[in-house]
Scaffold this active site. Structure first.
Site, PDB file in Angstrom:
ATOM      1  N   HIS A 144       3.168   3.941  -2.846  1.00 50.35           N
ATOM      2  CA  HIS A 144       4.256   4.139  -3.809  1.00 50.35           C
ATOM      3  C   HIS A 144       5.582   3.517  -3.357  1.00 50.35           C
ATOM      4  O   HIS A 144       6.591   3.661  -4.025  1.00 50.35           O
ATOM      5  CB  HIS A 144       4.458   5.627  -4.085  1.00 50.35           C
ATOM      6  CG  HIS A 144       3.259   6.243  -4.734  1.00 50.35           C
ATOM      7  ND1 HIS A 144       3.014   6.130  -6.088  1.00 50.35           N
ATOM      8  CD2 HIS A 144       2.227   6.935  -4.213  1.00 50.35           C
ATOM      9  CE1 HIS A 144       1.872   6.754  -6.369  1.00 50.35           C
ATOM     10  NE2 HIS A 144       1.384   7.248  -5.250  1.00 50.35           N
ATOM     11  N   SER A 173       2.854  10.969  -2.931  1.00 54.88           N
ATOM     12  CA  SER A 173       2.500  10.620  -4.306  1.00 54.88           C
ATOM     13  C   SER A 173       2.791  11.699  -5.332  1.00 54.88           C
ATOM     14  O   SER A 173       2.954  11.398  -6.506  1.00 54.88           O
ATOM     15  CB  SER A 173       1.030  10.207  -4.379  1.00 54.88           C
ATOM     16  OG  SER A 173       0.215  11.212  -3.834  1.00 54.88           O
ATOM     17  N   LYS A 224      -0.166  -0.362  -8.115  1.00 55.43           N
ATOM     18  CA  LYS A 224       0.987   0.396  -8.598  1.00 55.43           C
ATOM     19  C   LYS A 224       2.124  -0.568  -8.958  1.00 55.43           C
ATOM     20  O   LYS A 224       2.026  -1.222  -9.984  1.00 55.43           O
ATOM     21  CB  LYS A 224       1.318   1.470  -7.582  1.00 55.43           C
ATOM     22  CG  LYS A 224       0.213   2.540  -7.673  1.00 55.43           C
ATOM     23  CD  LYS A 224       0.113   3.531  -6.595  1.00 55.43           C
ATOM     24  CE  LYS A 224      -1.063   4.447  -6.926  1.00 55.43           C
ATOM     25  NZ  LYS A 224      -1.562   5.203  -5.811  1.00 55.43           N
TER      26      LYS A 224
HETATM   27  C1  LIG Z   1      -2.911   5.696  -5.527  1.00 58.32           C
HETATM   28  C2  LIG Z   1      -2.972   5.955  -4.077  1.00 58.32           C
HETATM   29  C3  LIG Z   1      -4.041   5.490  -3.301  1.00 58.32           C
HETATM   30  C4  LIG Z   1      -5.259   4.875  -3.916  1.00 58.32           C
HETATM   31  O1  LIG Z   1      -5.016   3.607  -4.349  1.00 58.32           O
HETATM   32  P1  LIG Z   1      -5.965   2.949  -5.456  1.00 58.32           P
HETATM   33  O2  LIG Z   1      -5.695   1.512  -5.351  1.00 58.32           O
HETATM   34  O3  LIG Z   1      -5.568   3.550  -6.763  1.00 58.32           O
HETATM   35  O4  LIG Z   1      -7.373   3.321  -5.091  1.00 58.32           O
HETATM   36  C5  LIG Z   1      -3.974   5.648  -1.933  1.00 58.32           C
HETATM   37  N1  LIG Z   1      -2.922   6.264  -1.360  1.00 58.32           N
HETATM   38  C6  LIG Z   1      -1.901   6.768  -2.084  1.00 58.32           C
HETATM   39  C7  LIG Z   1      -0.767   7.441  -1.386  1.00 58.32           C
HETATM   40  C8  LIG Z   1      -1.904   6.631  -3.461  1.00 58.32           C
HETATM   41  O5  LIG Z   1      -0.910   7.141  -4.187  1.00 58.32           O
END
Ligand SMILES: *Cc1c(COP(=O)(O)O)cnc(C)c1O
Length: 385
Positions: free
Chosen positions: A209, A181, A240
């Site tokens: 991602h 991330s 995302k």
């Molecule tokens: C954003 C993210 C999460 C958390 O997801 P949310 O739905 O925002 O709680 C988990 N793992 C990774 C790698 C992320 O980038």
């Protein structure tokens, strides 16, 4: 020390170290341009890779579902909160990912905490990449399993740790982000799958991602690399590229049944609203059928990365729409982010503890909705420093 003295001392220490954070408040919708205190900014911070967060089709799907099925889900999934909209979305995601079953969680953070803490316990060992997301680390801590952190993407180190665990009792679980991330690079899933076979470990990946971004139709990195069949536990977010909120896990029917019965972050929380499931389902249709958006975001990322490199910036091993510009020092990073902001460009400064000490950076993300002009505007501003 009094309570208030403790709090202010902690905050002062963070400020001294240039680590104090305070979120900026925007108004209006998420997008390439966002409004802060009445002024418009070009946005390079969001994870809205396909530009779906404000897509009229998703909004229509949510509004129609809300008008028909109401707003609140009313209860947790195991009480009376499971609606046919949850089931439909779970089936759609599972089929898209060529797995037998899917389960929706309230967020990616909760999915990781709830899945990991269900799959392993104090007798087990988890092998985790040093740069894995905080929610993975918290899930491991919650599970009480032994945590073995391997150097980022270092397969020799992973193998060394697996070898050292031979003969120990308990299950072995290897967990990795598929796209990291804060670095935008990809996990070496082929070798992870190979090592898992050799050392009898289960593999779990976090496609937060990669979902919607990589793979022939956005299935994720595992599909892109042709190893999806060998990865037992695949989670991802709906927050995302899908532009919504919530998360999923796909795997076997056994895995689903087990999580439904054991995962505390699934059981002890109110079900997601029906309207959100309808919007996510609409996002899934767009992801599967609209390859143009995916191609656009990837092309935007390639262009921007190349231009930044030509300006002499260190973009590390980024291969995705997440492009770090590693500056190292917290103060320099915050200063550059502030200068860009003055020019109407929003790029977040990422500092420890989100990234390792000495690797403070700007984290640039691009979306399918950024135009060539938007990208050039950023490059010009960055090259002037
Ligand atoms: C954003 C993210 C999460 C958390 O997801 P949310 O739905 O925002 O709680 C988990 N793992 C990774 C790698 C992320 O980038």
């Amino acid at each position: 020390m009094t309570h208030a003295a403790f709090l202010s001392k902690q905050l002062e220490d963070l400020a001294q170290a240039h680590l104090l954070r305070n979120p900026r408040v925007m108004s209006g919708a998420q997008g390439v341009r966002v409004v802060i205190e009445g002024k418009s900014y070009l946005n390079f911070c969001s994870n809205d890779y396909l530009g779906l967060a404000n897509d009229p089709r998703l909004i229509k799907a949510a509004s129609e579902a809300m008008a028909k099925d109401g707003l609140g889900s009313g209860a947790s999934r195991l009480v009376c909160g499971t609606h046919e909209a949850h089931q439909a979305l779970e089936r759609k995601i599972a089929s898209f990912k060529s797995k037998d079953a899917g389960l929706v969680f309230s967020s990616g953070y909760m999915a990781n905490c709830g899945i990991i803490s269900s799959l392993v316990d104090r007798d087990d060992t988890v092998f985790t990449d040093r740069l894995n997301h905080a929610s993975i680390i918290d899930g491991i801590v919650l599970s009480r399993a032994k945590m073995q952190r391997y150097h980022h993407n270092d397969m020799a180190h992973l193998e060394e740790l697996l070898k050292a665990s031979l003969g120990t009792r308990g299950k072995k679980l290897i967990i990795t982000d598929s796209v990291f991330s804060m670095d935008g690079d990809c996990a070496d899933l082929k070798n992870i799958v190979r090592l898992a076979k050799v050392y009898d470990a289960t593999v779990m990946i976090d496609e937060a991602h990669a979902f919607g971004v990589l793979g022939a139709h956005g299935e994720g990195l595992a599909h892109h690399l042709g190893v999806a069949n060998h990865i037992e536990v695949q989670m991802g977010t709906l927050s995302k590229a899908a532009g919504c909120f919530g998360a999923y896990v796909v795997g076997s029917k056994l895995l689903r049944d087990y999580l439904v019965n054991s995962s505390r972050s699934f059981i002890y929380t109110t079900a997601l609203p029906q309207s959100l499931m309808a919007a996510a389902s609409c996002a899934m249709d767009i992801i599967q059928n609209d390859d143009d958006r995916r191609q656009k975001v990837l092309a935007n990322a390639d262009f921007l990365r190349e231009q930044l490199k030509q300006c002499g910036f260190d973009t590390a091993q980024s291969q995705t729409p997440i492009i770090p510009v590693i500056l190292g020092d917290e103060q320099t990073t915050v200063a550059l982010s502030a200068r860009l902001f003055e020019q109407g460009i929003w790029v977040s400064a990422i500092r420890p503890p989100t990234v390792p000490k000495g690797s403070a950076r700007l984290r640039i993300t691009v979306t399918a909705n950024h135009t060539q002009e938007d990208l050039e505007c950023l490059i010009t501003a960055m090259s002037k420093g």
